[in-house]
Design a protein around this motif. Structure first.
Motif, PDB file in Angstrom:
ATOM      1  N   ILE A   1       0.836  -1.204   0.000  1.00 19.29           N
ATOM      2  CA  ILE A   1       0.000   0.000   0.000  1.00 19.29           C
ATOM      3  C   ILE A   1       0.871   1.253   0.000  1.00 19.29           C
ATOM      4  CG2 ILE A   1      -1.621   1.356   1.389  1.00 19.29           C
ATOM      5  CD1 ILE A   1      -2.866  -1.309   2.284  1.00 19.29           C
ATOM      6  N   ASN A   2       1.934   1.245   0.796  1.00 21.43           N
ATOM      7  CA  ASN A   2       2.820   2.411   0.857  1.00 21.43           C
ATOM      8  C   ASN A   2       3.487   2.677  -0.488  1.00 21.43           C
ATOM      9  OD1 ASN A   2       2.241   2.833   3.572  1.00 21.43           O
ATOM     10  ND2 ASN A   2       3.929   1.539   4.267  1.00 21.43           N
ATOM     11  N   TYR A   3       3.916   1.606  -1.164  1.00 22.05           N
ATOM     12  CA  TYR A   3       4.524   1.790  -2.483  1.00 22.05           C
ATOM     13  C   TYR A   3       3.482   2.219  -3.514  1.00 22.05           C
ATOM     14  CZ  TYR A   3       9.131   0.108  -1.199  1.00 22.05           C
ATOM     15  OH  TYR A   3      10.375  -0.011  -0.640  1.00 22.05           O
ATOM     16  N   PHE A   4       2.294   1.650  -3.424  1.00 23.58           N
ATOM     17  CA  PHE A   4       1.230   2.055  -4.339  1.00 23.58           C
ATOM     18  C   PHE A   4       0.918   3.542  -4.174  1.00 23.58           C
ATOM     19  CE2 PHE A   4      -3.404   2.437  -5.266  1.00 23.58           C
ATOM     20  CZ  PHE A   4      -3.345   2.170  -6.628  1.00 23.58           C
ATOM     21  N   ASP A   5       0.921   4.026  -2.932  1.00 24.46           N
ATOM     22  CA  ASP A   5       0.654   5.443  -2.658  1.00 24.46           C
ATOM     23  C   ASP A   5       1.661   6.356  -3.361  1.00 24.46           C
ATOM     24  OD1 ASP A   5      -1.493   4.807  -1.075  1.00 24.46           O
ATOM     25  OD2 ASP A   5      -0.428   5.040   0.830  1.00 24.46           O
ATOM     26  N   ILE A   6       2.948   6.025  -3.237  1.00 21.76           N
ATOM     27  CA  ILE A   6       3.967   6.903  -3.822  1.00 21.76           C
ATOM     28  C   ILE A   6       3.959   6.805  -5.346  1.00 21.76           C
ATOM     29  CG2 ILE A   6       5.810   5.189  -3.522  1.00 21.76           C
ATOM     30  CD1 ILE A   6       6.189   9.018  -3.320  1.00 21.76           C
ATOM     31  N   ILE A   7       3.692   5.615  -5.891  1.00 19.50           N
ATOM     32  CA  ILE A   7       3.584   5.478  -7.349  1.00 19.50           C
ATOM     33  C   ILE A   7       2.415   6.308  -7.868  1.00 19.50           C
ATOM     34  CG2 ILE A   7       3.029   3.862  -9.218  1.00 19.50           C
ATOM     35  CD1 ILE A   7       4.569   1.726  -7.639  1.00 19.50           C
ATOM     36  N   GLU A   8       1.301   6.269  -7.140  1.00 14.16           N
ATOM     37  CA  GLU A   8       0.130   7.054  -7.542  1.00 14.16           C
ATOM     38  C   GLU A   8       0.452   8.549  -7.550  1.00 14.16           C
ATOM     39  OE1 GLU A   8      -4.554   7.769  -6.259  1.00 14.16           O
ATOM     40  OE2 GLU A   8      -3.194   6.684  -4.922  1.00 14.16           O
ATOM     41  N   ARG A   9       1.112   9.032  -6.508  1.00 12.01           N
ATOM     42  CA  ARG A   9       1.437  10.462  -6.439  1.00 12.01           C
ATOM     43  C   ARG A   9       2.356  10.880  -7.582  1.00 12.01           C
ATOM     44  NH1 ARG A   9       2.752   9.683  -0.945  1.00 12.01           N
ATOM     45  NH2 ARG A   9       4.851  10.528  -1.257  1.00 12.01           N
TER      46      ARG A   9
ATOM     47  N   ARG B   1      -8.998   3.388  -6.293  1.00  8.57           N
ATOM     48  CA  ARG B   1      -8.678   2.556  -5.140  1.00  8.57           C
ATOM     49  C   ARG B   1      -9.653   1.383  -5.057  1.00  8.57           C
ATOM     50  NH1 ARG B   1      -4.150   3.707  -1.721  1.00  8.57           N
ATOM     51  NH2 ARG B   1      -3.227   5.524  -2.732  1.00  8.57           N
ATOM     52  N   THR B   2      -9.137   0.241  -4.665  1.00  7.65           N
ATOM     53  CA  THR B   2      -9.978  -0.944  -4.524  1.00  7.65           C
ATOM     54  C   THR B   2     -10.321  -1.144  -3.060  1.00  7.65           C
ATOM     55  OG1 THR B   2      -8.875  -1.969  -6.409  1.00  7.65           O
ATOM     56  CG2 THR B   2     -10.151  -3.414  -4.982  1.00  7.65           C
ATOM     57  N   ASP B   3     -11.596  -1.164  -2.756  1.00  6.63           N
ATOM     58  CA  ASP B   3     -12.039  -1.405  -1.381  1.00  6.63           C
ATOM     59  C   ASP B   3     -12.078  -2.914  -1.167  1.00  6.63           C
ATOM     60  OD1 ASP B   3     -13.022  -1.232   1.142  1.00  6.63           O
ATOM     61  OD2 ASP B   3     -15.078  -0.746   0.550  1.00  6.63           O
ATOM     62  N   ASP B   4     -10.915  -3.472  -0.903  1.00  6.63           N
ATOM     63  CA  ASP B   4     -10.770  -4.920  -0.853  1.00  6.63           C
ATOM     64  C   ASP B   4      -9.875  -5.279   0.324  1.00  6.63           C
ATOM     65  OD1 ASP B   4     -10.224  -7.609  -1.238  1.00  6.63           O
ATOM     66  OD2 ASP B   4     -10.088  -7.437  -3.406  1.00  6.63           O
ATOM     67  N   SER B   5     -10.357  -6.155   1.176  1.00  8.06           N
ATOM     68  CA  SER B   5      -9.551  -6.581   2.317  1.00  8.06           C
ATOM     69  C   SER B   5      -8.545  -7.652   1.922  1.00  8.06           C
ATOM     70  CB  SER B   5     -10.459  -7.130   3.430  1.00  8.06           C
ATOM     71  OG  SER B   5     -11.214  -8.237   2.941  1.00  8.06           O
ATOM     72  N   GLY B   6      -8.578  -8.057   0.646  1.00  6.17           N
ATOM     73  CA  GLY B   6      -7.683  -9.102   0.172  1.00  6.17           C
ATOM     74  C   GLY B   6      -6.445  -8.558  -0.501  1.00  6.17           C
ATOM     75  N   THR B   7      -6.195  -9.005  -1.721  1.00 10.36           N
ATOM     76  CA  THR B   7      -4.928  -8.704  -2.386  1.00 10.36           C
ATOM     77  C   THR B   7      -4.971  -7.482  -3.293  1.00 10.36           C
ATOM     78  OG1 THR B   7      -5.485 -10.166  -4.240  1.00 10.36           O
ATOM     79  CG2 THR B   7      -4.323 -11.153  -2.360  1.00 10.36           C
TER      80      THR B   7
ATOM     81  N   GLU C   1       8.842  13.939  -4.383  1.00  9.38           N
ATOM     82  CA  GLU C   1       7.738  13.378  -3.609  1.00  9.38           C
ATOM     83  C   GLU C   1       8.175  12.454  -2.474  1.00  9.38           C
ATOM     84  OE1 GLU C   1       4.419  14.022  -3.927  1.00  9.38           O
ATOM     85  OE2 GLU C   1       5.044  15.595  -5.312  1.00  9.38           O
ATOM     86  N   PHE C   2       9.404  11.944  -2.553  1.00  8.29           N
ATOM     87  CA  PHE C   2       9.814  10.940  -1.567  1.00  8.29           C
ATOM     88  C   PHE C   2      11.034  11.400  -0.780  1.00  8.29           C
ATOM     89  CE2 PHE C   2      12.464   7.296  -0.335  1.00  8.29           C
ATOM     90  CZ  PHE C   2      11.569   6.629   0.493  1.00  8.29           C
TER      91      PHE C   2
ATOM     92  N   PHE D   1      -3.071  -3.224  -9.586  1.00  4.63           N
ATOM     93  CA  PHE D   1      -2.003  -3.435  -8.608  1.00  4.63           C
ATOM     94  C   PHE D   1      -2.507  -4.397  -7.534  1.00  4.63           C
ATOM     95  CE2 PHE D   1      -0.957   0.473 -10.683  1.00  4.63           C
ATOM     96  CZ  PHE D   1       0.426   0.548 -10.674  1.00  4.63           C
ATOM     97  N   ILE D   2      -1.745  -5.466  -7.313  1.00  6.13           N
ATOM     98  CA  ILE D   2      -2.121  -6.428  -6.282  1.00  6.13           C
ATOM     99  C   ILE D   2      -0.900  -6.744  -5.425  1.00  6.13           C
ATOM    100  CG2 ILE D   2      -3.923  -7.443  -7.723  1.00  6.13           C
ATOM    101  CD1 ILE D   2      -2.144  -9.839  -8.190  1.00  6.13           C
ATOM    102  N   THR D   3      -1.164  -7.242  -4.229  1.00  5.22           N
ATOM    103  CA  THR D   3      -0.083  -7.593  -3.313  1.00  5.22           C
ATOM    104  C   THR D   3      -0.069  -9.097  -3.092  1.00  5.22           C
ATOM    105  OG1 THR D   3       0.787  -7.314  -1.070  1.00  5.22           O
ATOM    106  CG2 THR D   3      -1.587  -7.155  -1.327  1.00  5.22           C
ATOM    107  N   HIS D   4       1.123  -9.629  -2.947  1.00  4.14           N
ATOM    108  CA  HIS D   4       1.278 -11.071  -2.778  1.00  4.14           C
ATOM    109  C   HIS D   4       1.577 -11.383  -1.314  1.00  4.14           C
ATOM    110  CE1 HIS D   4       1.736 -15.135  -3.621  1.00  4.14           C
ATOM    111  NE2 HIS D   4       2.862 -15.168  -4.290  1.00  4.14           N
ATOM    112  N   TYR D   5       0.673 -10.942  -0.429  1.00  2.95           N
ATOM    113  CA  TYR D   5       0.891 -11.209   0.990  1.00  2.95           C
ATOM    114  C   TYR D   5       0.191 -12.494   1.423  1.00  2.95           C
ATOM    115  CZ  TYR D   5      -3.822 -10.059   2.623  1.00  2.95           C
ATOM    116  OH  TYR D   5      -5.170 -10.071   2.857  1.00  2.95           O
ATOM    117  N   CYS D   6      -0.590 -13.080   0.542  1.00  3.49           N
ATOM    118  CA  CYS D   6      -1.236 -14.352   0.853  1.00  3.49           C
ATOM    119  C   CYS D   6      -1.341 -15.152  -0.445  1.00  3.49           C
ATOM    120  CB  CYS D   6      -2.616 -14.132   1.475  1.00  3.49           C
ATOM    121  SG  CYS D   6      -3.808 -13.347   0.377  1.00  3.49           S
ATOM    122  N   TRP D   7      -1.868 -16.353  -0.342  1.00  2.00           N
ATOM    123  CA  TRP D   7      -1.923 -17.268  -1.485  1.00  2.00           C
ATOM    124  C   TRP D   7      -2.721 -16.667  -2.641  1.00  2.00           C
ATOM    125  CZ3 TRP D   7       0.726 -21.735  -1.898  1.00  2.00           C
ATOM    126  CH2 TRP D   7       0.408 -22.580  -2.958  1.00  2.00           C
TER     127      TRP D   7
END
Length: 313
Positions: A135-143, A156-162, A266-267, A177-183
């Motif tokens: 999420i933090n990387y997605f934020d800076i890429i978006e900006r 933004r995706t209102d998703d508790s998943g990936t 920005e960073f 953009f998705i995150t690989h924090y789970c299967w």
């Protein structure tokens, strides 16, 4: 066969302890010490090429860039690299890791592969990391990309998943953009023409420094088997068709210095010792190409892995 394999190991460890000898083979089964792994691979990456090998169709493109994080055989283990307090980015603690340049690479990859996506099609940008970091990387890429091109639309995706969000341009191209924090299942990629994976690795190659960019084109799986030994599946090594390797020259030519400038605006790293770090344009020599990485499902640290590595036939 498995019982015979276990018996061989029992015999090996008893004989080694009793006679103080070191064996390169156990009844024809080759063994090496852990410190010899750099002879077989340039580094190690969690999950290796699992997404490419198991989750994508033959008609889908895959681009993987992996950044050196820890240096397992050169004094920086994963536990030190992973340890953090309240920092938004764990990498801030690694002094030599240029966070600006890594973010610049993410934003430039997103821009490049969005442009390469055909109108009406979708590309998936996959963060191989935990959700908060993603999420933090997605934020800076978006900006950065919003200021680079105000016509781009981020949803933004209102998703508790990936799922984190979707980037769209005016011509109907999209990037999810998705995150690989789970299967992840194949459904996460089924509508994508291209999957761009941004990952981290533990660098074995003595030429590598933390923050270097690796382009892997081959993986070898390694499995930890408790405290006794691990298994290097050398016979099962597999190549991947890395689209970024094939189009690196084109990516270099297509760079826009404005993105690096925006990253620098920005960073700011949370580590004061990195105050002089900046993003700048890439050259081909900034990428370690055609690398071989080990793939594992466990954090690799020489101090927590058994010294003995088996290479079965």
């Amino acid at each position: 066969m498995l019982k015979r394999f276990k018996l061989l190991f029992i015999i090996y460890f008893i004989s080694s302890a009793a006679f103080g000898t070191e064996y390169n083979y156990i009844d024809g089964v080759k063994t090496i010490s852990l410190k010899e792994l750099p002879q077989y691979a340039d580094g190690v990456q969690l999950e290796g090429g699992w997404i490419y090998q198991k989750k994508l169709r033959a008609d889908q493109k895959y681009a993987n860039v992996s950044i050196v994080w820890d240096l397992p055989f050169n004094g920086l283990e994963a536990s030190e690299a992973f340890s953090h307090g309240n920092e938004k980015f764990r990498e801030s603690r690694i002094t030599k890791y240029n966070e600006h340049q890594a973010i610049h690479l993410m934003a430039s990859l997103a821009r490049y592969y969005l442009k390469e996506t055909k109108p009406g099609q979708k590309t998936v940008f996959l963060f191989y990391m935990g959700k908060n970091s993603s999420i933090n990387y997605f934020d800076i890429i978006e900006r950065v990309l919003k200021k680079y091109d105000p016509t781009l639309i981020f949803e933004r995706t209102d998703d508790s998943g990936t799922k984190l969000g979707i980037l769209r341009d005016q011509e109907g191209r999209s990037m999810e953009f998705i995150t690989h924090y789970c299967w992840l299942s194949s459904k996460s990629f089924q509508d994508a023409s291209t999957v761009v994976g941004f990952s981290w690795n533990g660098g074995f190659n003595p030429k590598y420094q933390s923050g270097d960019a690796i382009i892997p084109t081959q993986f070898i799986d390694i499995a930890k088997r408790g405290k006794k030994f691990s298994i290097l599946f050398l016979e099962d090594q597999y190549p991947i068709k890395n689209d970024f390797q094939e189009h690196l020259s084109e990516f270099i030519r297509s760079q826009d210095p404005k993105i690096a400038e925006l990253v620098n605006q920005e960073f700011t790293s949370e580590n004061p010792s990195k105050k002089d770090h900046r993003a700048c344009l890439f050259s081909e020599k900034d990428f370690h190409q055609n690398a071989t990485l080990l793939g594992t499902w466990e954090i690799f640290e020489p101090t927590t892995w058994a010294n003995q590595v088996v290479i079965p036939d």
